[in-house]
Design a protein around this motif. Structure first.
Motif, PDB file in Angstrom:
ATOM      1  N   PHE A  25       0.939  -1.065  -0.134  1.00  0.00           N
ATOM      2  CA  PHE A  25       0.021  -0.052   0.049  1.00  0.00           C
ATOM      3  C   PHE A  25       0.809   1.135   0.118  1.00  0.00           C
ATOM      4  O   PHE A  25       0.359   2.352  -0.535  1.00  0.00           O
ATOM      5  CB  PHE A  25      -1.033  -0.099   1.214  1.00  0.00           C
ATOM      6  CG  PHE A  25      -2.011  -0.759   1.186  1.00  0.00           C
ATOM      7  CD1 PHE A  25      -3.156  -0.998   0.238  1.00  0.00           C
ATOM      8  CD2 PHE A  25      -2.079  -2.122   1.773  1.00  0.00           C
ATOM      9  CE1 PHE A  25      -4.276  -1.614   0.126  1.00  0.00           C
ATOM     10  CE2 PHE A  25      -2.962  -3.065   1.629  1.00  0.00           C
ATOM     11  CZ  PHE A  25      -4.213  -2.764   0.850  1.00  0.00           C
ATOM     12  N   VAL A  26       1.886   1.252   0.733  1.00  0.00           N
ATOM     13  CA  VAL A  26       2.795   2.363   0.482  1.00  0.00           C
ATOM     14  C   VAL A  26       3.514   2.562  -0.822  1.00  0.00           C
ATOM     15  O   VAL A  26       3.362   3.658  -1.183  1.00  0.00           O
ATOM     16  CB  VAL A  26       4.247   2.234   1.742  1.00  0.00           C
ATOM     17  CG1 VAL A  26       5.184   3.104   1.465  1.00  0.00           C
ATOM     18  CG2 VAL A  26       3.724   2.051   3.022  1.00  0.00           C
ATOM     19  N   LEU A  27       3.515   1.629  -1.505  1.00  0.00           N
ATOM     20  CA  LEU A  27       3.992   1.644  -3.089  1.00  0.00           C
ATOM     21  C   LEU A  27       2.958   2.177  -3.825  1.00  0.00           C
ATOM     22  O   LEU A  27       3.224   3.048  -4.796  1.00  0.00           O
ATOM     23  CB  LEU A  27       4.535   0.372  -3.466  1.00  0.00           C
ATOM     24  CG  LEU A  27       5.043   0.206  -4.978  1.00  0.00           C
ATOM     25  CD1 LEU A  27       6.188   1.086  -5.249  1.00  0.00           C
ATOM     26  CD2 LEU A  27       5.292  -1.220  -5.351  1.00  0.00           C
ATOM     27  N   ALA A  33       0.702   9.234  -6.080  1.00  0.00           N
ATOM     28  CA  ALA A  33       1.092  10.862  -5.894  1.00  0.00           C
ATOM     29  C   ALA A  33       1.756  11.064  -6.972  1.00  0.00           C
ATOM     30  O   ALA A  33       1.849  12.389  -7.714  1.00  0.00           O
ATOM     31  CB  ALA A  33       1.751  10.762  -4.556  1.00  0.00           C
ATOM     32  N   VAL A  34       2.848  10.263  -7.478  1.00  0.00           N
ATOM     33  CA  VAL A  34       3.811  10.760  -8.575  1.00  0.00           C
ATOM     34  C   VAL A  34       3.044  10.711  -9.806  1.00  0.00           C
ATOM     35  O   VAL A  34       3.127  11.733 -10.588  1.00  0.00           O
ATOM     36  CB  VAL A  34       4.916   9.762  -8.720  1.00  0.00           C
ATOM     37  CG1 VAL A  34       5.707   9.963  -9.958  1.00  0.00           C
ATOM     38  CG2 VAL A  34       5.861   9.910  -7.389  1.00  0.00           C
ATOM     39  N   VAL A  52       0.337  10.013   1.229  1.00  0.00           N
ATOM     40  CA  VAL A  52       1.514   9.289   1.190  1.00  0.00           C
ATOM     41  C   VAL A  52       2.073   8.973   2.737  1.00  0.00           C
ATOM     42  O   VAL A  52       2.228   7.938   3.183  1.00  0.00           O
ATOM     43  CB  VAL A  52       2.376   9.823   0.516  1.00  0.00           C
ATOM     44  CG1 VAL A  52       3.731   9.203   0.581  1.00  0.00           C
ATOM     45  CG2 VAL A  52       2.049   9.714  -1.064  1.00  0.00           C
ATOM     46  N   VAL A  53       1.955   9.820   3.505  1.00  0.00           N
ATOM     47  CA  VAL A  53       2.651   9.899   4.939  1.00  0.00           C
ATOM     48  C   VAL A  53       1.610   8.959   5.650  1.00  0.00           C
ATOM     49  O   VAL A  53       2.331   8.177   6.609  1.00  0.00           O
ATOM     50  CB  VAL A  53       2.548  11.399   5.484  1.00  0.00           C
ATOM     51  CG1 VAL A  53       3.045  11.169   7.034  1.00  0.00           C
ATOM     52  CG2 VAL A  53       3.625  12.209   4.883  1.00  0.00           C
ATOM     53  N   LEU A  54       0.371   9.099   5.612  1.00  0.00           N
ATOM     54  CA  LEU A  54      -0.504   8.294   6.577  1.00  0.00           C
ATOM     55  C   LEU A  54      -0.444   6.851   6.425  1.00  0.00           C
ATOM     56  O   LEU A  54      -0.205   5.987   7.095  1.00  0.00           O
ATOM     57  CB  LEU A  54      -1.948   8.779   6.245  1.00  0.00           C
ATOM     58  CG  LEU A  54      -2.469  10.299   6.802  1.00  0.00           C
ATOM     59  CD1 LEU A  54      -3.855  10.447   6.456  1.00  0.00           C
ATOM     60  CD2 LEU A  54      -1.918  10.517   8.395  1.00  0.00           C
ATOM     61  N   VAL A  55      -0.253   6.563   4.950  1.00  0.00           N
ATOM     62  CA  VAL A  55      -0.095   5.329   4.431  1.00  0.00           C
ATOM     63  C   VAL A  55       1.120   4.792   4.843  1.00  0.00           C
ATOM     64  O   VAL A  55       1.378   3.406   5.294  1.00  0.00           O
ATOM     65  CB  VAL A  55      -0.575   4.971   2.905  1.00  0.00           C
ATOM     66  CG1 VAL A  55      -0.251   3.642   2.584  1.00  0.00           C
ATOM     67  CG2 VAL A  55      -2.024   5.488   2.604  1.00  0.00           C
ATOM     68  N   VAL A 105      -8.833  -2.373  -2.476  1.00  0.00           N
ATOM     69  CA  VAL A 105      -8.912  -1.819  -1.080  1.00  0.00           C
ATOM     70  C   VAL A 105      -7.980  -0.309  -1.196  1.00  0.00           C
ATOM     71  O   VAL A 105      -8.533   0.526  -0.566  1.00  0.00           O
ATOM     72  CB  VAL A 105      -8.251  -2.536  -0.163  1.00  0.00           C
ATOM     73  CG1 VAL A 105      -7.766  -2.032   1.264  1.00  0.00           C
ATOM     74  CG2 VAL A 105      -9.046  -3.882   0.159  1.00  0.00           C
ATOM     75  N   SER A 106      -7.156  -0.519  -2.110  1.00  0.00           N
ATOM     76  CA  SER A 106      -6.333   1.087  -1.968  1.00  0.00           C
ATOM     77  C   SER A 106      -7.076   1.988  -2.879  1.00  0.00           C
ATOM     78  O   SER A 106      -6.458   3.108  -3.299  1.00  0.00           O
ATOM     79  CB  SER A 106      -4.935   0.619  -2.826  1.00  0.00           C
ATOM     80  OG  SER A 106      -5.247   0.316  -4.210  1.00  0.00           O
TER      81      SER A 106
END
Length: 247
Positions: A25-27, A33-34, A52-55, A105-106
């Motif tokens: 999920f971070v990826l 975002a990019v 991004v920070v929260l995930v 989910v994402s």
């Protein structure tokens, strides 16, 4: 998931996919975002990197927790049992399925980086961060309490019924659900975010009825004699004061 599959085959165990779950999920958040920077350069930069920070905080903590829990132990019994039941279909049931579920989910994470928001968007963003924070607290504290409890040999075979575990049998799963409802609220800053609620519902149902609470409790009473009594007096998912024991 393809990389996780290769590592799992090489190691001869596949519970490492649970570590990849959080990092995946971070990826996805980073890629989303990019991509939004290119496709929607006028979008809200602060919301784009907020998600991004929260995930990253949630996914990084979860991956570290699972990796530490698995280190030096046999393969998670859930995966060992799945492989024993269907050895020929085991890999297909684990990696492609988890990858597909991760993508669904994402959906809120994928939609947050786009568009600009007004007053409504700021309000749901603040509310979403608050819900996320509650969920992250429940998940992190619940996991820490359980890790301390199980690390004590004197507690072998006993049931943790103190701390957050006094109010819900699954504070970590409840917290996980709240994290995703918080991210879902962030996505509601614009109409397209309604699609993200599909992912939130999927993860919530899975945590309650799928591979979360329901699977964990399927045979735990056989391994922990006091668990049946714990079930009678403790809320299954939503935190609630425990019921008084029968006289």
């Amino acid at each position: 998931m393809a990389l996780a599959l290769a590592v799992g085959v090489r190691r001869g165990r596949h519970d490492g996919v649970d570590v990849v779950w959080g990092l995946g999920f971070v990826l996805i958040a980073l890629v989303s975002a990019v991509t939004a920077m290119v496709l929607d350069p006028a979008g809200d930069v602060w919301r784009r990197w907020l998600v991004v920070v929260l995930v990253a905080v949630w996914g990084g903590r979860l991956a570290r927790h699972v990796a530490r829990r698995n280190h030096g132990r046999p393969e998670d019994r859930r995966y060992a049992e799945m492989r024993a039941r269907a050895p020929g279909r085991f890999l297909l049931k684990v990696y492609p399925v988890q990858g597909a579920v991760m993508w669904v989910v994402s959906l809120p994470v994928q939609s947050v980086p786009y568009g600009t928001v007004g007053t409504w968007g700021v309000l749901v963003t603040v509310l979403g961060v608050l819900v996320w924070a509650v969920g992250f607290g429940f998940e992190a504290v619940g996991d820490a309490q359980l890790a301390r409890f199980t690390a004590d040999p004197a507690h072998r075979g006993q049931v943790l019924d103190s701390g957050l575990w006094r109010y819900t049998r699954h504070p970590n799963y409840f917290g996980d659900a709240c994290v995703w409802w918080g991210l879902g609220l962030l996505a509601l800053a614009h109409p397209a975010g309604l699609i993200g609620l599909v992912g939130v519902v999927v993860i919530t149902v899975n945590l309650v009825k799928g591979t979360g609470a329901a699977l964990l409790e399927r045979d735990i009473a056989e391994r922990r004699p006091g668990y049946a009594d714990y079930v009678r007096r403790t809320s299954g998912f939503l935190p609630w004061p425990p019921r008084s024991p029968h006289p």
